[in-house]
Design a protein around this motif. Sequence first.
Motif, PDB file in Angstrom:
ATOM      1  N   GLN A   9       0.811  -1.224   0.000  1.00 57.69           N
ATOM      2  CA  GLN A   9       0.000   0.000   0.000  1.00 57.69           C
ATOM      3  C   GLN A   9       0.842   1.270   0.000  1.00 57.69           C
ATOM      4  O   GLN A   9       0.447   2.279  -0.564  1.00 57.69           O
ATOM      5  N   THR A  10       1.995   1.217   0.640  1.00 58.81           N
ATOM      6  CA  THR A  10       2.802   2.419   0.792  1.00 58.81           C
ATOM      7  C   THR A  10       3.670   2.723  -0.422  1.00 58.81           C
ATOM      8  O   THR A  10       4.274   3.777  -0.488  1.00 58.81           O
ATOM      9  N   GLU A  11       3.764   1.796  -1.358  1.00 59.21           N
ATOM     10  CA  GLU A  11       4.626   2.005  -2.523  1.00 59.21           C
ATOM     11  C   GLU A  11       3.897   2.726  -3.638  1.00 59.21           C
ATOM     12  O   GLU A  11       2.678   2.707  -3.720  1.00 59.21           O
ATOM     13  N   HIS A  12       4.688   3.326  -4.511  1.00 61.81           N
ATOM     14  CA  HIS A  12       4.135   3.983  -5.680  1.00 61.81           C
ATOM     15  C   HIS A  12       5.129   3.861  -6.835  1.00 61.81           C
ATOM     16  O   HIS A  12       6.290   3.553  -6.637  1.00 61.81           O
ATOM     17  N   VAL A  13       4.635   4.088  -8.038  1.00 63.49           N
ATOM     18  CA  VAL A  13       5.438   3.969  -9.248  1.00 63.49           C
ATOM     19  C   VAL A  13       5.425   5.313  -9.960  1.00 63.49           C
ATOM     20  O   VAL A  13       4.403   5.987 -10.004  1.00 63.49           O
ATOM     21  N   PHE A  14       6.581   5.698 -10.496  1.00 66.40           N
ATOM     22  CA  PHE A  14       6.646   6.900 -11.319  1.00 66.40           C
ATOM     23  C   PHE A  14       7.526   6.611 -12.523  1.00 66.40           C
ATOM     24  O   PHE A  14       8.241   5.612 -12.551  1.00 66.40           O
ATOM     25  N   LEU A 136      10.318 -13.096   5.995  1.00 68.65           N
ATOM     26  CA  LEU A 136      10.845 -14.113   6.907  1.00 68.65           C
ATOM     27  C   LEU A 136      10.076 -14.144   8.226  1.00 68.65           C
ATOM     28  O   LEU A 136       9.906 -15.204   8.824  1.00 68.65           O
ATOM     29  N   ALA A 137       9.606 -12.995   8.675  1.00 67.39           N
ATOM     30  CA  ALA A 137       8.875 -12.903   9.935  1.00 67.39           C
ATOM     31  C   ALA A 137       7.378 -13.137   9.751  1.00 67.39           C
ATOM     32  O   ALA A 137       6.634 -13.192  10.728  1.00 67.39           O
ATOM     33  N   GLY A 138       6.918 -13.233   8.502  1.00 68.35           N
ATOM     34  CA  GLY A 138       5.496 -13.404   8.238  1.00 68.35           C
ATOM     35  C   GLY A 138       4.676 -12.176   8.574  1.00 68.35           C
ATOM     36  O   GLY A 138       3.527 -12.285   8.988  1.00 68.35           O
ATOM     37  N   LYS A 139       5.266 -11.005   8.401  1.00 64.94           N
ATOM     38  CA  LYS A 139       4.589  -9.751   8.742  1.00 64.94           C
ATOM     39  C   LYS A 139       4.396  -8.892   7.504  1.00 64.94           C
ATOM     40  O   LYS A 139       5.069  -9.057   6.497  1.00 64.94           O
ATOM     41  N   ASN A 140       3.495  -7.935   7.608  1.00 68.76           N
ATOM     42  CA  ASN A 140       3.263  -6.966   6.543  1.00 68.76           C
ATOM     43  C   ASN A 140       4.292  -5.842   6.685  1.00 68.76           C
ATOM     44  O   ASN A 140       4.426  -5.253   7.755  1.00 68.76           O
ATOM     45  N   PRO A 141       5.013  -5.506   5.596  1.00 70.79           N
ATOM     46  CA  PRO A 141       6.058  -4.481   5.693  1.00 70.79           C
ATOM     47  C   PRO A 141       5.571  -3.048   5.542  1.00 70.79           C
ATOM     48  O   PRO A 141       6.381  -2.119   5.586  1.00 70.79           O
ATOM     49  N   ASP A 142       4.268  -2.822   5.349  1.00 73.54           N
ATOM     50  CA  ASP A 142       3.770  -1.479   5.030  1.00 73.54           C
ATOM     51  C   ASP A 142       4.232  -0.409   6.006  1.00 73.54           C
ATOM     52  O   ASP A 142       4.646   0.672   5.590  1.00 73.54           O
ATOM     53  N   LYS A 143       4.160  -0.660   7.299  1.00 69.76           N
ATOM     54  CA  LYS A 143       4.547   0.351   8.281  1.00 69.76           C
ATOM     55  C   LYS A 143       6.028   0.689   8.148  1.00 69.76           C
ATOM     56  O   LYS A 143       6.405   1.867   8.152  1.00 69.76           O
ATOM     57  N   ASN A 144       6.869  -0.334   7.994  1.00 71.61           N
ATOM     58  CA  ASN A 144       8.311  -0.088   7.872  1.00 71.61           C
ATOM     59  C   ASN A 144       8.653   0.617   6.564  1.00 71.61           C
ATOM     60  O   ASN A 144       9.560   1.451   6.523  1.00 71.61           O
ATOM     61  N   ILE A 145       7.933   0.294   5.480  1.00 65.77           N
ATOM     62  CA  ILE A 145       8.150   0.980   4.208  1.00 65.77           C
ATOM     63  C   ILE A 145       7.719   2.437   4.326  1.00 65.77           C
ATOM     64  O   ILE A 145       8.413   3.343   3.861  1.00 65.77           O
ATOM     65  N   ALA A 146       6.584   2.674   4.975  1.00 66.38           N
ATOM     66  CA  ALA A 146       6.122   4.056   5.184  1.00 66.38           C
ATOM     67  C   ALA A 146       7.136   4.842   6.011  1.00 66.38           C
ATOM     68  O   ALA A 146       7.402   6.017   5.724  1.00 66.38           O
ATOM     69  N   ASP A 147       7.731   4.196   7.030  1.00 74.96           N
ATOM     70  CA  ASP A 147       8.764   4.855   7.840  1.00 74.96           C
ATOM     71  C   ASP A 147       9.993   5.190   6.997  1.00 74.96           C
ATOM     72  O   ASP A 147      10.572   6.267   7.125  1.00 74.96           O
ATOM     73  N   LEU A 148      10.379   4.256   6.124  1.00 75.79           N
ATOM     74  CA  LEU A 148      11.512   4.491   5.224  1.00 75.79           C
ATOM     75  C   LEU A 148      11.241   5.691   4.330  1.00 75.79           C
ATOM     76  O   LEU A 148      12.083   6.587   4.206  1.00 75.79           O
ATOM     77  N   PHE A 149      10.057   5.735   3.717  1.00 76.57           N
ATOM     78  CA  PHE A 149       9.713   6.843   2.828  1.00 76.57           C
ATOM     79  C   PHE A 149       9.664   8.168   3.586  1.00 76.57           C
ATOM     80  O   PHE A 149      10.041   9.207   3.058  1.00 76.57           O
ATOM     81  N   SER A 150       9.217   8.118   4.824  1.00 73.53           N
ATOM     82  CA  SER A 150       9.184   9.322   5.651  1.00 73.53           C
ATOM     83  C   SER A 150      10.604   9.838   5.891  1.00 73.53           C
ATOM     84  O   SER A 150      10.861  11.045   5.800  1.00 73.53           O
ATOM     85  N   LYS A 151      11.535   8.934   6.172  1.00 70.20           N
ATOM     86  CA  LYS A 151      12.925   9.335   6.405  1.00 70.20           C
ATOM     87  C   LYS A 151      13.553   9.884   5.127  1.00 70.20           C
ATOM     88  O   LYS A 151      14.301  10.864   5.168  1.00 70.20           O
ATOM     89  N   MET A 152      13.243   9.256   3.989  1.00 64.56           N
ATOM     90  CA  MET A 152      13.774   9.748   2.711  1.00 64.56           C
ATOM     91  C   MET A 152      13.203  11.125   2.382  1.00 64.56           C
ATOM     92  O   MET A 152      13.932  12.024   1.961  1.00 64.56           O
TER      93      MET A 152
END
Length: 165
Positions: A9-14, A136-152
């Motif tokens: 959900q947090t990803e986008h394409v350009f 590997l952890a069986g978790k959804n990465p959306d929150k961590n991806i959103a955090d990454l994008f916020s830092k960028m």
Amino acid sequence: MQTSETSYQTEHVFSISSEEELISCFRERDQKKLLLPDNLKYPFNVRSYFTWKEPSGVYTYLLFKMPNWDMPRGVAFKRTHTGGEPTGGLCNWCNAYGSSEDIGLLSVAMNANVSNSYLICQDLRCIEKIEESAMLAGKNPDKNIADLFSKMSKLFENLSGSKKD
């Protein structure tokens, strides 16, 4: 926001339509040290962000776009060599752990007098590392991806807010 069907959900394409458009995404000071990859075919689509290293490994480039930005923005990171024995480190963007060959100080010239350094993945493969870890952890990465994008995006906000030289 344009999203990829297979992405989170947090990803986008350009898209980047030409070499001139790619170069114009970078600040003038970064354009001077910009070495584009030889194998790029235009137009090309970018999933979340695009990164590459120039052949000597001194500069790593990041092209990134938030959905509310008119156009993508680029920055040139300069690798900061730290002497001595290899050590371990933790990326401040994705929390991946690695040796000093994997995680290191990358600096960005904010203006003629100021540089900021970031302890991050040298290859900027943060999103891939987040996805691998989540899988590997069986978790959804959306929150961590959103955090990454916020830092960028914060990095680019700091660049645009820094005093012009």
